[in-house]
Scaffold this active site. Structure first.
Site, PDB file in Angstrom:
ATOM      1  N   ASP A  32     -27.244  32.219 -17.016  1.00  0.00           N
ATOM      2  CA  ASP A  32     -26.717  33.999 -15.860  1.00  0.00           C
ATOM      3  C   ASP A  32     -25.317  34.288 -16.030  1.00  0.00           C
ATOM      4  OD1 ASP A  32     -26.848  36.842 -16.505  1.00  0.00           O
ATOM      5  OD2 ASP A  32     -28.191  36.693 -14.629  1.00  0.00           O
ATOM      6  N   ASP A  33     -24.651  34.890 -17.348  1.00  0.00           N
ATOM      7  CA  ASP A  33     -23.236  35.026 -17.529  1.00  0.00           C
ATOM      8  C   ASP A  33     -22.343  33.373 -17.248  1.00  0.00           C
ATOM      9  OD1 ASP A  33     -24.745  37.628 -16.754  1.00  0.00           O
ATOM     10  OD2 ASP A  33     -23.002  38.239 -15.448  1.00  0.00           O
ATOM     11  N   CYS A  72     -27.564  41.328 -19.702  1.00  0.00           N
ATOM     12  CA  CYS A  72     -28.762  40.575 -19.684  1.00  0.00           C
ATOM     13  C   CYS A  72     -29.940  41.293 -20.469  1.00  0.00           C
ATOM     14  CB  CYS A  72     -29.206  40.679 -18.069  1.00  0.00           C
ATOM     15  SG  CYS A  72     -27.488  39.999 -16.736  1.00  0.00           S
ATOM     16  N   ARG A  76     -31.548  38.607 -23.298  1.00  0.00           N
ATOM     17  CA  ARG A  76     -33.842  38.286 -23.439  1.00  0.00           C
ATOM     18  C   ARG A  76     -34.243  37.979 -24.092  1.00  0.00           C
ATOM     19  NH1 ARG A  76     -32.280  35.657 -17.525  1.00  0.00           N
ATOM     20  NH2 ARG A  76     -29.953  36.424 -17.789  1.00  0.00           N
ATOM     21  N   LYS A 129     -34.911  33.872 -13.403  1.00  0.00           N
ATOM     22  CA  LYS A 129     -35.435  35.243 -14.357  1.00  0.00           C
ATOM     23  C   LYS A 129     -36.033  35.771 -14.858  1.00  0.00           C
ATOM     24  CE  LYS A 129     -31.308  38.977 -14.992  1.00  0.00           C
ATOM     25  NZ  LYS A 129     -29.751  39.061 -15.347  1.00  0.00           N
ATOM     26  N   HIS A 131     -36.003  40.216 -16.155  1.00  0.00           N
ATOM     27  CA  HIS A 131     -34.884  41.049 -16.637  1.00  0.00           C
ATOM     28  C   HIS A 131     -35.628  41.547 -18.026  1.00  0.00           C
ATOM     29  CE1 HIS A 131     -31.505  42.574 -15.400  1.00  0.00           C
ATOM     30  NE2 HIS A 131     -32.433  43.503 -15.362  1.00  0.00           N
ATOM     31  N   SER A 154     -32.103  40.440 -11.901  1.00  0.00           N
ATOM     32  CA  SER A 154     -30.485  40.539 -11.990  1.00  0.00           C
ATOM     33  C   SER A 154     -30.806  39.782 -10.161  1.00  0.00           C
ATOM     34  CB  SER A 154     -28.945  40.803 -11.944  1.00  0.00           C
ATOM     35  OG  SER A 154     -29.291  41.084 -13.461  1.00  0.00           O
ATOM     36  N   HIS A 233     -24.809  34.105 -12.377  1.00  0.00           N
ATOM     37  CA  HIS A 233     -24.535  35.711 -12.069  1.00  0.00           C
ATOM     38  C   HIS A 233     -24.116  35.806 -10.482  1.00  0.00           C
ATOM     39  CE1 HIS A 233     -25.925  39.465 -11.518  1.00  0.00           C
ATOM     40  NE2 HIS A 233     -26.010  39.918 -13.378  1.00  0.00           N
ATOM     41  N   ASP A 285     -26.857  33.798 -21.259  1.00  0.00           N
ATOM     42  CA  ASP A 285     -27.776  35.373 -21.744  1.00  0.00           C
ATOM     43  C   ASP A 285     -26.095  35.516 -21.897  1.00  0.00           C
ATOM     44  OD1 ASP A 285     -26.545  35.734 -18.834  1.00  0.00           O
ATOM     45  OD2 ASP A 285     -27.751  37.257 -19.405  1.00  0.00           O
ATOM     46  N   ASN A 286     -24.805  35.811 -22.140  1.00  0.00           N
ATOM     47  CA  ASN A 286     -23.738  36.714 -22.543  1.00  0.00           C
ATOM     48  C   ASN A 286     -22.857  35.927 -22.281  1.00  0.00           C
ATOM     49  OD1 ASN A 286     -25.585  37.988 -19.955  1.00  0.00           O
ATOM     50  ND2 ASN A 286     -23.094  37.608 -19.478  1.00  0.00           N
ATOM     51  N   LYS A 306     -18.195  39.004 -20.262  1.00  0.00           N
ATOM     52  CA  LYS A 306     -19.593  39.756 -20.379  1.00  0.00           C
ATOM     53  C   LYS A 306     -19.202  41.400 -20.619  1.00  0.00           C
ATOM     54  CE  LYS A 306     -22.924  41.312 -16.998  1.00  0.00           C
ATOM     55  NZ  LYS A 306     -23.464  40.376 -15.403  1.00  0.00           N
TER      56      LYS A 306
HETATM   57 MG    MG Z   1     -25.893  38.259 -17.927  1.00  0.00          MG
END
Ligand code: MG
Length: 462
Positions: A32-33, A72, A76, A129, A131, A154, A233, A285-286, A306
């Site tokens: 994540d991130d 996010c 996903r 996660k 989401h 998150s 994240h 994811d980003n 992001k």
């Molecule tokens: Mg993310």
């Protein structure tokens, strides 16, 4: 003695043929991130990721690998359905992701990777996660997963009063770790809450443990594990074993722990002799959440992070490991997380209706049978609008905008900005005036693509 050795060699040959003939296992490790520049095998100078570097050396390291959206929830949705989130209502201008007070989620009408693989009797687990909707009707167990264990959104949601302000870095050092109690996020097992607040200092290790347990339990049949780490994240948490271990500060500690977990998963596959018949994918994811400074990651030489449709928001590391399936090398072709669904289905011998997907089958490139990716374009959507398009090395921006208070203000361009991403990976030099024909081609491609998108109920605004 010699005949014993021959018999042993024959047995191992038979065993490896058996491994190759069985439907392959798939593991997706989704961070994540995590930014394009955050791994040592993607050039980071002070973060050490020896296990991911090993995955990249023994497998394929993709340098033009994209997500379906730069935040996010829609990203996903894109990975799991092989479809752009604008097609299934998982993208919004009003609320860019789902929140604990949201009533929407991934619609039942969507078919996830797990649902496709179940056609061939795969065991399926979502760990980490989610989401894509935390209400019971949207949980992983309603979307093709036999089991789920993780934080359903998150890790900064459900923040309690007095939680640290990561934007005011003057009082927050690069090694700062908050208290668990400041974030009242739950852990859900299948559909029951089992812990609250989640102990986030051990969450990365526990996600890895759950993954390894699942692999051991299901080693006799094909399996798919979707391991979606909540980190890096913010807020960043590391276990005692890793906290303070990296010169990069807690962000580096977090990556060291994720990397260590990847190493344990690869070791388990080798121990169980599943390595020749398993594909492990590592991606994010980003791009990095830049306003959080030392607590956010890095996009390397890519622009922005992001939330934006510059490269730093949407291009991420993409590593494919599978010694019996994946031909090692660096790949500069286009690929995307949306391609995993048709690629896995192709490797597993499952038919998909390609016309319903935005993903493409990358398996010929993975297997070394082709040097050319089936993907020839990337569409950069943000807030239900097409901001940019890439074809080959060319990228046209119709709208440019920074994110989270940094980067350029929103601007719609009558003549799109044009960048050559191979000559100019940082998107610094707009050369639209020199190449009007390329701009025309990309505008036509964008228009045809826009026409293919039909309006649907928005899930993030419910
Ligand atoms: Mg993310």
């Amino acid at each position: 003695m010699r005949s014993l050795a021959v018999i042993a060699a024959l047995m191992s040959l038979v065993f490896s043929i058996e491994q190759i003939e069985a439907a392959p296992n798939f593991i997706v490790v989704f961070c994540d991130d995590l930014g394009y520049g955050d791994l040592s095998c993607y050039g980071h100078p002070s973060i050490e990721t020896p296990n991911l570097d090993r995955m990249a050396a023994e497998g394929q390291r993709w340098t033009n690998f994209y997500v379906g959206a730069s935040v996010c929830t829609p990203s996903r949705a894109a990975l799991l359905t092989g479809r752009l989130p604008v097609r299934n209502g998982m993208m919004s201008a009003k609320r860019r992701v789902l929140f604990p007070n949201s009533n929407g989620g991934l619609p039942e009408s969507e078919t996830t990777i797990a649902e496709y693989l179940r056609q061939k009797d795969y065991a399926t687990a979502a760990i980490g996660k989610w989401h894509l909707g935390h209400l019971p009707e949207f949980l992983p167990t309603k979307h093709g997963f036999d089991t789920y264990w993780g934080i359903p959104y998150s890790n900064d949601m459900d923040a309690l009063k007095g939680h640290p302000n990561y934007r005011q870095q003057s009082h927050l050092s690069a090694t700062y770790m908050p208290k668990i109690e400041q974030y009242n996020v739950p852990i859900i097992h299948d559909d029951k809450e089992v812990e609250r607040p989640a102990d986030q200092t051990t969450i990365t290790r526990r996600y890895t443990d759950k993954t390894i347990d699942f692999i051991r339990e299901h080693q006799k049949k094909p399996f798919f594990v979707y391991l979606a780490h909540n980190l890096p994240h913010i807020p960043l948490f590391a276990s005692e074993e890793f906290y303070g271990s990296s010169p990069r500060g807690i962000y580096g500690d977090v990556l060291a722990e994720i990397d260590h977990g990847v190493g344990r998963i690869l070791d388990t596959l080798e121990e169980l002799e599943l390595d020749q018949n398993t594909v492990v994918v590592f991606t994010s994811d980003n791009g990095p959440w830049l306003p959080f400074q030392t607590h956010g990651g890095s996009a390397g030489l890519l622009r922005e992070g992001k939330g934006s449709t510059f490269e730093g928001g949407m291009r991420v590391p993409g590593i494919f490991w599978g010694p019996g399936i994946v031909e090692p090398g660096a790949v500069h072709e286009l690929g995307a997380t949306m391609d995993l669904l048709p690629t896995f289905c192709s490797l597993a011998g499952i038919d998909v209706d390609a016309s319903s997907l935005d993903g493409h089958d990358l398996s010929p490139v993975l297997k070394g049978e082709s040097e050319e990716s089936a993907r020839d374009a990337v569409f950069y959507w943000r807030e239900e609008k097409l901001y940019a398009v890439r074809q080959g090395p060319w990228k046209a921006h119709f709208i440019t905008q920074g994110c989270y208070g940094i980067g350029p203000k929103k601007e719609e361009h009558e003549t799109p900005q044009l960048y050559h991403l191979e000559h100019d990976p940082s998107e610094e030099y707009n050369i639209a005036e020199r190449h009007p024909d390329v701009v025309d081609d990309l505008e036509r491609l964008a228009e045809a693509h826009r026409r293919s998108v039909k309006p649907v109920e928005n899930q993030l605004e419910r």
